[in-house]
Scaffold this motif. Structure first.
Motif, mmCIF file in Angstrom:
data_model
loop_
_atom_site.group_PDB
_atom_site.id
_atom_site.type_symbol
_atom_site.label_atom_id
_atom_site.label_comp_id
_atom_site.label_asym_id
_atom_site.label_seq_id
_atom_site.Cartn_x
_atom_site.Cartn_y
_atom_site.Cartn_z
ATOM 1 N N ALA A 59 0.843 -1.201 0.000
ATOM 2 C CA ALA A 59 0.000 0.000 0.000
ATOM 3 C C ALA A 59 0.879 1.253 0.000
ATOM 4 C CB ALA A 59 -0.930 -0.005 1.204
ATOM 5 N N LEU A 60 1.938 1.244 0.810
ATOM 6 C CA LEU A 60 2.853 2.387 0.845
ATOM 7 C C LEU A 60 3.502 2.615 -0.515
ATOM 8 C CD1 LEU A 60 4.611 1.811 4.283
ATOM 9 C CD2 LEU A 60 2.982 3.616 3.736
ATOM 10 N N LEU A 61 3.957 1.537 -1.144
ATOM 11 C CA LEU A 61 4.591 1.658 -2.458
ATOM 12 C C LEU A 61 3.598 2.156 -3.501
ATOM 13 C CD1 LEU A 61 6.828 -1.549 -2.440
ATOM 14 C CD2 LEU A 61 7.571 0.826 -2.200
ATOM 15 N N THR A 62 2.361 1.672 -3.464
ATOM 16 C CA THR A 62 1.330 2.099 -4.409
ATOM 17 C C THR A 62 1.022 3.584 -4.217
ATOM 18 O OG1 THR A 62 0.375 -0.122 -4.351
ATOM 19 C CG2 THR A 62 -0.991 1.610 -5.289
ATOM 20 N N ALA A 63 1.082 4.064 -2.988
ATOM 21 C CA ALA A 63 0.832 5.474 -2.695
ATOM 22 C C ALA A 63 2.036 6.352 -3.019
ATOM 23 C CB ALA A 63 0.449 5.637 -1.229
ATOM 24 N N GLY A 64 3.149 5.746 -3.422
ATOM 25 C CA GLY A 64 4.340 6.512 -3.753
ATOM 26 C C GLY A 64 5.174 6.870 -2.532
ATOM 27 N N LEU A 65 4.962 6.138 -1.442
ATOM 28 C CA LEU A 65 5.715 6.363 -0.214
ATOM 29 C C LEU A 65 6.792 5.294 -0.076
ATOM 30 C CD1 LEU A 65 2.636 7.076 2.091
ATOM 31 C CD2 LEU A 65 4.163 8.760 1.064
ATOM 32 N N THR A 66 7.679 5.458 0.885
ATOM 33 C CA THR A 66 8.715 4.456 1.110
ATOM 34 C C THR A 66 8.244 3.445 2.152
ATOM 35 O OG1 THR A 66 9.775 5.838 2.771
ATOM 36 C CG2 THR A 66 10.600 6.028 0.527
ATOM 37 N N VAL A 67 8.831 2.271 2.106
ATOM 38 C CA VAL A 67 8.470 1.187 3.008
ATOM 39 C C VAL A 67 8.918 1.542 4.420
ATOM 40 C CG1 VAL A 67 8.907 -1.242 3.537
ATOM 41 C CG2 VAL A 67 8.588 -0.523 1.177
ATOM 42 N N SER A 68 8.042 1.323 5.394
ATOM 43 C CA SER A 68 8.379 1.690 6.770
ATOM 44 C C SER A 68 9.100 0.573 7.515
ATOM 45 C CB SER A 68 7.120 2.090 7.536
ATOM 46 O OG SER A 68 6.225 1.011 7.630
ATOM 47 N N ASN A 69 8.742 -0.665 7.243
ATOM 48 C CA ASN A 69 9.365 -1.785 7.944
ATOM 49 C C ASN A 69 9.484 -2.953 6.969
ATOM 50 O OD1 ASN A 69 10.409 -3.427 9.927
ATOM 51 N ND2 ASN A 69 8.425 -3.976 10.765
ATOM 52 N N GLU A 70 10.671 -3.150 6.459
ATOM 53 C CA GLU A 70 10.889 -4.208 5.478
ATOM 54 C C GLU A 70 11.016 -5.551 6.180
ATOM 55 O OE1 GLU A 70 13.910 -5.178 1.762
ATOM 56 O OE2 GLU A 70 14.267 -3.455 3.042
ATOM 57 N N VAL A 71 10.330 -6.551 5.660
ATOM 58 C CA VAL A 71 10.402 -7.897 6.221
ATOM 59 C C VAL A 71 10.957 -8.846 5.161
ATOM 60 C CG1 VAL A 71 8.568 -7.591 7.910
ATOM 61 C CG2 VAL A 71 7.987 -8.318 5.616
ATOM 62 N N ASN A 72 11.384 -10.005 5.603
ATOM 63 C CA ASN A 72 11.948 -11.035 4.719
ATOM 64 C C ASN A 72 13.135 -10.510 3.901
ATOM 65 O OD1 ASN A 72 10.045 -12.885 5.624
ATOM 66 N ND2 ASN A 72 8.560 -12.235 4.084
ATOM 67 N N ILE A 73 14.071 -9.913 4.583
ATOM 68 C CA ILE A 73 15.287 -9.436 3.931
ATOM 69 C C ILE A 73 16.151 -10.652 3.613
ATOM 70 C CG2 ILE A 73 17.333 -7.986 4.209
ATOM 71 C CD1 ILE A 73 15.713 -6.336 6.244
ATOM 72 N N SER A 74 16.704 -10.681 2.419
ATOM 73 C CA SER A 74 17.489 -11.840 1.995
ATOM 74 C C SER A 74 18.777 -11.955 2.803
ATOM 75 C CB SER A 74 17.826 -11.732 0.504
ATOM 76 O OG SER A 74 18.762 -10.698 0.296
ATOM 77 N N ASP A 75 19.289 -13.184 2.888
ATOM 78 C CA ASP A 75 20.556 -13.427 3.583
ATOM 79 C C ASP A 75 21.676 -12.602 2.957
ATOM 80 O OD1 ASP A 75 19.311 -15.184 5.259
ATOM 81 O OD2 ASP A 75 20.233 -16.995 4.435
ATOM 82 N N ASP A 76 21.672 -12.490 1.632
ATOM 83 C CA ASP A 76 22.722 -11.729 0.953
ATOM 84 C C ASP A 76 22.738 -10.276 1.424
ATOM 85 O OD1 ASP A 76 23.611 -13.901 -0.487
ATOM 86 O OD2 ASP A 76 22.398 -13.446 -2.253
ATOM 87 N N ARG A 77 21.560 -9.646 1.543
ATOM 88 C CA ARG A 77 21.505 -8.247 2.013
ATOM 89 C C ARG A 77 21.934 -8.139 3.469
ATOM 90 N NH1 ARG A 77 16.553 -5.189 1.403
ATOM 91 N NH2 ARG A 77 17.744 -3.649 2.531
ATOM 92 N N LEU A 78 21.537 -9.110 4.289
ATOM 93 C CA LEU A 78 21.951 -9.092 5.695
ATOM 94 C C LEU A 78 23.470 -9.208 5.806
ATOM 95 C CD1 LEU A 78 19.192 -11.403 7.240
ATOM 96 C CD2 LEU A 78 19.391 -8.935 7.516
#
Length: 184
Positions: A63-82
């Motif tokens: 919903a945030l992305l559709t509204a053109g806003l940024t994500v407030s709390n990202e979940v399921n971050i990949s192991d590579d990014r961690l």
């Protein structure tokens, strides 16, 4: 005589279209002066129920992305990014990063995703070391003491200072054993 204007009000339970939800989401973000809106903040200032928005768009982040806003709390971050975040911290500090350093830049990820994925910060570091060594990632050079490392404070805490003053009966001892001055 004053004239009364007619006003149209929304009937409770009447379906809301997606555009109205997005407009309200943007209004709350504008009111907060932020590029994102957390669920608790929307619950406090928004016009609709947050579960309606989340179910309508699939998730709160969608919903945030559709509204053109940024994500407030990202979940399921990949192991590579961690692991990339740990590597960036390791290179920045020139040593194994501490859990407390996840809360400040250059870390882009807080400790919660590491705890959810690996169970603890220590387990995340162990998984990173195994991942980095298997992938041939070269460890950064060990820095000399004082290079790019935060300086520790030399001043005692106010609590410790108070206890020392109480112990010394609020007297400050100078170099000479016999001379005292009162600490104000």
């Amino acid at each position: 005589m004053t004239s009364i204007n007619f006003e149209l009000s929304r009937v409770s339970g009447q379906p809301v279209d997606d555009a109205e939800l997005l407009i309200d989401l943007k209004l709350v973000a504008k009111m907060l002066g932020a590029s994102t809106v957390s669920i608790p903040k929307y619950r406090e200032y928004g016009q609709y129920d947050e579960s309606t928005i989340a179910s309508r768009f699939g998730s709160w982040n969608e919903a945030l992305l559709t509204a053109g806003l940024t994500v407030s709390n990202e979940v399921n971050i990949s192991d590579d990014r961690l692991f990339e975040n740990i590597l960036a911290l390791w290179q920045h500090y020139g040593r194994q990063p501490r859990r407390s350093e996840l809360a400040k830049p250059p870390s882009a990820i807080s400790q919660s995703p590491y705890n959810r994925r690996f169970g603890s910060w220590r387990a995340a570091l162990e998984a990173f070391v195994e991942y980095a060594n298997a992938g041939g990632t070269e460890a950064p050079p060990v820095l000399e003491k004082g290079e790019n490392q935060p300086k520790s404070g030399r001043d005692p805490s106010l609590r410790l200072r108070w206890h020392v003053l109480q112990r010394d009966r609020h007297l400050l001892r100078l170099r000479s054993k016999s001379s005292y001055i009162t600490w104000c």
